[in-house]
Design a protein around this motif. Structure first.
Motif, mmCIF file in Angstrom:
data_model
loop_
_atom_site.group_PDB
_atom_site.id
_atom_site.type_symbol
_atom_site.label_atom_id
_atom_site.label_comp_id
_atom_site.label_asym_id
_atom_site.label_seq_id
_atom_site.Cartn_x
_atom_site.Cartn_y
_atom_site.Cartn_z
ATOM 1 N N ILE A 103 0.847 -1.378 0.063
ATOM 2 C CA ILE A 103 0.066 0.054 0.093
ATOM 3 C C ILE A 103 0.779 1.215 -0.158
ATOM 4 N N THR A 104 2.035 1.116 -0.322
ATOM 5 C CA THR A 104 2.974 2.169 -0.192
ATOM 6 C C THR A 104 3.665 2.574 -1.821
ATOM 7 N N TYR A 105 3.609 3.710 -2.384
ATOM 8 C CA TYR A 105 3.626 3.908 -3.764
ATOM 9 C C TYR A 105 4.615 5.320 -3.833
ATOM 10 N N ARG A 106 5.621 4.973 -4.831
ATOM 11 C CA ARG A 106 6.506 5.925 -5.229
ATOM 12 C C ARG A 106 5.561 6.939 -6.040
ATOM 13 N N THR A 107 5.769 8.317 -5.430
ATOM 14 C CA THR A 107 4.831 9.438 -5.930
ATOM 15 C C THR A 107 5.682 10.440 -6.354
ATOM 16 N N TYR A 108 5.381 11.020 -7.634
ATOM 17 C CA TYR A 108 5.871 12.377 -7.924
ATOM 18 C C TYR A 108 5.447 13.481 -7.225
ATOM 19 N N ALA A 109 6.457 14.535 -6.819
ATOM 20 C CA ALA A 109 6.080 15.537 -6.167
ATOM 21 C C ALA A 109 7.120 16.659 -6.728
ATOM 22 N N SER A 110 6.963 17.885 -6.192
ATOM 23 C CA SER A 110 7.602 19.115 -6.734
ATOM 24 C C SER A 110 8.987 18.770 -6.320
ATOM 25 N N GLY A 111 10.033 19.129 -7.137
ATOM 26 C CA GLY A 111 11.439 19.084 -6.750
ATOM 27 C C GLY A 111 12.060 20.492 -6.435
ATOM 28 N N GLY A 112 11.057 21.240 -6.164
ATOM 29 C CA GLY A 112 11.582 22.798 -5.846
ATOM 30 C C GLY A 112 12.542 23.496 -6.533
ATOM 31 N N ILE A 113 13.675 23.937 -6.014
ATOM 32 C CA ILE A 113 14.353 24.869 -6.771
ATOM 33 C C ILE A 113 15.488 23.862 -7.327
ATOM 34 N N PHE A 114 15.577 22.630 -7.103
ATOM 35 C CA PHE A 114 16.586 21.738 -7.672
ATOM 36 C C PHE A 114 16.279 21.000 -8.816
ATOM 37 N N SER A 115 14.970 20.648 -8.973
ATOM 38 C CA SER A 115 14.638 19.704 -10.142
ATOM 39 C C SER A 115 13.070 19.919 -10.436
ATOM 40 N N GLN A 116 12.663 19.357 -11.398
ATOM 41 C CA GLN A 116 11.320 19.263 -11.810
ATOM 42 C C GLN A 116 10.333 18.357 -10.696
ATOM 43 N N PHE A 117 11.112 17.195 -10.374
ATOM 44 C CA PHE A 117 10.349 16.203 -9.641
ATOM 45 C C PHE A 117 11.362 15.883 -8.566
ATOM 46 N N SER A 118 10.578 15.622 -7.399
ATOM 47 C CA SER A 118 11.373 14.902 -6.346
ATOM 48 C C SER A 118 10.372 13.522 -6.128
ATOM 49 N N ASP A 119 10.707 12.673 -5.248
ATOM 50 C CA ASP A 119 9.993 11.632 -5.042
ATOM 51 C C ASP A 119 9.699 11.445 -3.478
ATOM 52 N N GLU A 120 8.208 10.999 -3.418
ATOM 53 C CA GLU A 120 7.656 10.741 -2.048
ATOM 54 C C GLU A 120 7.153 9.323 -2.316
ATOM 55 N N PHE A 121 7.299 8.810 -1.052
ATOM 56 C CA PHE A 121 6.600 7.308 -0.764
ATOM 57 C C PHE A 121 5.555 7.392 0.152
ATOM 58 N N GLN A 122 4.378 7.272 -0.348
ATOM 59 C CA GLN A 122 3.145 7.763 0.197
ATOM 60 C C GLN A 122 2.285 6.222 0.462
ATOM 61 N N THR A 123 2.028 6.239 1.966
ATOM 62 C CA THR A 123 1.423 4.704 2.202
ATOM 63 C C THR A 123 -0.072 5.350 2.350
ATOM 64 N N LEU A 124 -1.121 4.435 1.689
ATOM 65 C CA LEU A 124 -2.452 4.814 1.675
ATOM 66 C C LEU A 124 -2.831 4.626 3.103
ATOM 67 N N SER A 125 -3.696 5.434 3.800
ATOM 68 C CA SER A 125 -4.324 5.413 4.918
ATOM 69 C C SER A 125 -5.555 6.490 5.102
ATOM 70 N N HIS A 126 -6.583 6.134 5.765
ATOM 71 C CA HIS A 126 -7.772 6.966 6.110
ATOM 72 C C HIS A 126 -7.164 8.316 7.020
ATOM 73 N N VAL A 127 -5.942 8.185 7.584
ATOM 74 C CA VAL A 127 -5.698 9.337 8.461
ATOM 75 C C VAL A 127 -4.507 10.255 7.763
ATOM 76 N N GLY A 128 -4.432 10.019 6.295
ATOM 77 C CA GLY A 128 -3.417 10.601 5.681
ATOM 78 C C GLY A 128 -3.754 12.105 5.288
#
Length: 419
Positions: free
Chosen positions: A194-219
């Motif tokens: 239930i954990t997925y590699r997720t594209y997110a903003s890379g801020g000032i460094f790159s277009q993308f960074s990577d988050e690891f997001q776990t599905l949860s009702h409290v997310g």
């Protein structure tokens, strides 16, 4: 560990000032103590869980070449000024303090600056690289509103790793290796599916960074997930242009709530350049160092796992992170019962099986069983007048509704003891 020697106690009621399940259960079970909003102390059983999670993370970081260090919490102002991050307008959620002589210091929020600055002493040539440094330590964040129990605190335990590479190709290879290691961590913790590699903003460094997001009702995060490709996009960058670039189709994505349990960022050459850390290549030419940073919230993971592995009776820890494998409940004070329970406790501990031995003399069976369920220990073994007379043990898995009668040999087999 014997319950008679454990100073903590369980509670029949949930704490009134906590609204999320992880904090309620962990406080009720005596794993943590709330000092103030967003700040928790870890009690003996909670510290064991935290240690077990840390061990899994440590093993996977070591496997990809990480060097573990223990950095200081107090950080000098000057290195943060060099990178332009001392100003509260740039970084506004960290604590600062002063020495008695008026010297300003930062209280560890992150460690790009001090770890990079430290490399002045150790990196000068291409032969000294690549370098992968990590730590597991306490971080402090001046959250405006601490919430969600262990999942958003002002003081927390974190693994942060920093990579220093000679070129982009070397950096990219390690970046992917670390992403794979993260997924191994989550799989070992029982949340890989239930954990997925997720594209997110890379801020000032790159277009993308990577988050690891776990599905949860409290997310707190919203992600858009392609379940077939096992890829997701954070809501913060979700638009048609990004989806096209990533080869994702809007009608194949589902919206989910998730908890960020890790992130990896490319940092480019900013910090090394700002702090004047370079290396000389094989041709004698000075070159910039390419960096990356890689974080996993250890205490946040503990909170998430408490949310995920629980039922109406309490916690249900996976074996590899539980504070003990066996909850040994002794019922009664008959000498034969005490003798057999003591001998089993010693035998299991000698075999390397961690046991929480409920040897409390004045506690009823129902209370001991309720505690075993609340604490979430994988197996409950009962020794009583009945089991001694019948020459068997009563064994119940935390995930089962029924207990069974087993012989000594069957018990050892069920607990994975080979000899």
């Amino acid at each position: 560990m014997r319950r008679s020697q454990l100073f903590t106690k369980t509670s029949k009621t949930t704490p009134a000032d906590e609204t999320v399940r992880n904090a309620q259960l962990l406080i009720q079970a005596g794993f943590i103590h709330k000092e103030m909003a967003g700040v928790y102390a870890y009690l003996p059983l909670g510290k064991r869980v935290l240690h077990n999670i840390s061990t899994i993370v440590r093993e996977e970081m070591n496997a990809i070449g990480g060097n573990e260090v223990w950095m200081t919490v107090l950080q000098p102002k000057d290195i943060w000024e060099k990178t332009g991050r001392w100003d509260d307008k740039k970084v506004d959620n960290w604590f600062k303090t002063k020495l008695a002589n008026g010297t300003e210091l930062g209280v560890g929020l992150t460690h790009e600056e001090p770890i990079t600055d430290m490399l002045h002493e150790f990196v000068s040539s291409y032969r000294d690289m690549p370098v992968y440094i990590y730590q597991i330590g306490t971080k402090f964040r001046n959250e405006l509103r601490a919430k969600s129990g262990l999942m958003r605190g002002r003081e927390f335990l974190m693994k942060d790793l920093y990579s220093f590479s000679r070129d982009q190709k070397e950096h990219d290879a390690f970046y992917e290796k670390c992403a794979e290691a993260y997924m191994k961590v989550y799989s070992r913790l029982g949340i890989g599916d239930i954990t997925y590699r997720t594209y997110a903003s890379g801020g000032i460094f790159s277009q993308f960074s990577d988050e690891f997001q776990t599905l949860s009702h409290v997310g707190e995060d919203t992600i858009y997930l392609d379940e077939t490709k096992r890829l997701a996009v954070n809501k913060e960058i979700y638009n048609d242009e990004i989806l096209t670039q990533l080869g994702l189709k809007k009608d194949e994505l589902v919206e989910k709530r998730a908890v960020e349990v890790g992130n990896i960022f490319p940092l480019g050459t900013k910090y090394a350049d700002d702090l004047g850390v370079y290396y000389t290549d094989e041709h004698g030419k000075q070159q910039s160092i390419i960096m990356g940073c890689y974080g996993i919230g250890i205490s946040r993971l503990m909170g998430l796992l408490a949310e995920h592995f629980a039922d109406d009776k309490g916690l249900v820890w996976p074996e590899n992170i539980a504070p003990a494998k066996v909850y040994l409940a002794r019922l009664g004070e008959d000498p034969a019962v005490v003798k057999q329970a003591d001998e089993l406790y010693d035998s299991l501990m000698t075999a390397g099986v961690e046991v929480l031995y409920d040897d409390r003399p004045a506690v009823r069976a129902g209370e001991k069983f309720a505690d075993a369920d609340l604490l979430g220990i994988p197996y409950r073994v009962v020794i009583s007048d009945k089991t001694v007379a019948g020459k068997f043990y009563e064994l119940k898995a935390r995930t089962s509704d029924t207990a069974g009668q087993v012989s000594a040999e069957e018990l050892r087999k069920a607990l994975g003891i080979n000899s």
